[in-house]
Design an enzyme around this catalytic site. Sequence first.
Site, PDB file in Angstrom:
ATOM      1  N   SER A  87       0.784  -1.240   0.000  1.00  0.00           N
ATOM      2  CA  SER A  87       0.000   0.000   0.000  1.00  0.00           C
ATOM      3  C   SER A  87       0.813   1.286   0.000  1.00  0.00           C
ATOM      4  O   SER A  87       0.240   2.368  -0.093  1.00  0.00           O
ATOM      5  CB  SER A  87      -0.964   0.004   1.192  1.00  0.00           C
ATOM      6  OG  SER A  87      -2.061  -0.833   0.925  1.00  0.00           O
ATOM      7  N   LYS A  90       0.208   3.868  -2.747  1.00  0.00           N
ATOM      8  CA  LYS A  90      -0.754   4.966  -2.655  1.00  0.00           C
ATOM      9  C   LYS A  90      -0.071   6.333  -2.576  1.00  0.00           C
ATOM     10  O   LYS A  90      -0.705   7.362  -2.851  1.00  0.00           O
ATOM     11  CB  LYS A  90      -1.675   4.748  -1.454  1.00  0.00           C
ATOM     12  CG  LYS A  90      -2.569   3.513  -1.571  1.00  0.00           C
ATOM     13  CD  LYS A  90      -3.466   3.376  -0.355  1.00  0.00           C
ATOM     14  CE  LYS A  90      -4.438   2.206  -0.487  1.00  0.00           C
ATOM     15  NZ  LYS A  90      -3.803   0.904  -0.319  1.00  0.00           N
ATOM     16  N   SER A 334      -5.831   3.631   4.460  1.00  0.00           N
ATOM     17  CA  SER A 334      -5.306   2.851   3.337  1.00  0.00           C
ATOM     18  C   SER A 334      -6.436   2.209   2.533  1.00  0.00           C
ATOM     19  O   SER A 334      -6.498   1.000   2.344  1.00  0.00           O
ATOM     20  CB  SER A 334      -4.328   1.772   3.835  1.00  0.00           C
ATOM     21  OG  SER A 334      -3.463   1.368   2.804  1.00  0.00           O
ATOM     22  N   LYS A 446       3.453   6.392   5.022  1.00  0.00           N
ATOM     23  CA  LYS A 446       2.477   5.439   4.493  1.00  0.00           C
ATOM     24  C   LYS A 446       2.983   4.033   4.702  1.00  0.00           C
ATOM     25  O   LYS A 446       4.117   3.700   4.367  1.00  0.00           O
ATOM     26  CB  LYS A 446       2.243   5.691   2.996  1.00  0.00           C
ATOM     27  CG  LYS A 446       1.153   4.803   2.407  1.00  0.00           C
ATOM     28  CD  LYS A 446      -0.217   5.173   2.948  1.00  0.00           C
ATOM     29  CE  LYS A 446      -1.238   4.063   2.690  1.00  0.00           C
ATOM     30  NZ  LYS A 446      -1.065   2.904   3.601  1.00  0.00           N
TER      31      LYS A 446
END
Length: 531
Positions: A87, A90, A334, A446
């Site tokens: 993720s 992203k 997320s 992140k």
Amino acid sequence: MRLLPHRRIALPVAVALTTGLLAVAAPGGSAPPAASAATGPALTADIDRLLTDPRLAGATAAVKVVDTGTGEVLYAHNSAQLALPASTMKLVTSAAAMDALGTDHRFSTDVLTTGRREGGVVRGDLVLRGGGDPSLLAEDLDALARQVADSGVRLVTGSLAYDASRYDDVPLGSGWAWDDEPYYYSPQISALTLASDTDYDMGTLQVTLTPGEPGKPAAVKVVPADTGVTITGGVTTGPAGSAGTVDVTRRHGTGEVVLSGSLPADNGPDDEWVTVDAPARATANVFAAALRRHGVHVIGRDPVAATTPADAQRVAHHDSATLGELLVPFLKLSNNGIAEHLVKEIGRVAAGDGSWPAGLARISDFLHRNGLDVTPTRQVDGSGLSRYDLVTADRYTALLSYARKQPWFSTWYEALPIAGNPDRMIGGSLASRMQGTAAAGNVHAKTGSMSGVDTLAGYVTSPEGRPLAFTVLLNNFAGARPRSVIDQIAVRLAGGPAAAAAPRAQVQDGAVEQPQEPALAPAGVHGRSWD
């Protein structure tokens, strides 16, 4: 995506965040101090030592740390090596969306009429046209139905049509696992879709199971209601203290949701999420029910797919929150679905083609125009759910350094998870990590994880006040998850040599991790992207 296995609190679209750390990391200001023990050779020795963790034996690790104020590389290990991002992908998608769409971009949903209007009668169809809104809720559809009724419409002689043509009809990303399809983090992507909660898990149903008396069926509540989804099977109530064996899944390739297992009598309501098949049709079914509640009668029996005629007249309209506001649930929690909507929306706005190929081409162009394609990489979706995605630590640190100079940086920075903050709309996927360390409240980054993958990329301020960008990509481990290695690196960057010497208990895996896999299947079976 889902950070806690069972949470039921209403969440705002955006939150007010403290900005003290942002002022440190933001562009401008005085030059940072020269390297010291916190960022000099001692840093190299400390991170090298952390990467000798036995859990990384046979695995791959890529790490890079740069001073975003000066561009100085403070540490690099395999930084040009390709790795699965999970993720953290992203970061790329959100930055490209801010560049292509802008902070104020909104997604619109419209209701239109075809044919002629005679008083309260529409002699033609009523069309629900999706505009790609990843945050559309059942109450938004109810408000649209109220607008239709308030406009005076009482009878529609044609059908309720639904139009999802803003995006193409490819529902799933390249390289997504077929056995992930029932689960909330792998929704079908459509320009007309409905979220089941204020986390904006679009294209899903929230199934709430409440135990009864032992031996009796558990009560079942489905949100949103009226989707037309078929529910089969059931969950029994087991004795108090018994094992919970609930399973809620969707039969592959169908719209049938199957319930099974047992729920202990002394268990509170149990919330599960499952994806729906054909989300545009399910959304239209919910809207049809809302129209009936507001006294609008549609003669056509079932909603039908259609493309809105050019001369259709709008009778109701809904706008989403701005992209800047949607970044909060997107990055903090997320949200995979929002990521894929952004890719297709970029393609639609920039090239008139709401598809993954068109959107990804524009993202690639964004990276090239800004000198961010420093190493060859591969991106096939927006969320990082695909096993085909490949990135490098060089790419991420270049992107993080670039972002600091952009007008949208403060909005983007505030939307990143913040280490150790227990408020899930601030801490997000880092809410329970690095608590009580120098990284808590300092690291904005992140997360990313799938089976055999754990990653983190973002910002941290060193003890001397140097604004750092860092990336850690761990891949191909088959045993215990080496998450504490990532957290120890972040803590070392935030706290200097003293933090590196602190007891490991501060960042032990079991002390800080959220559950990595719900009780759906044995750990490691699915290529899941949890955060």
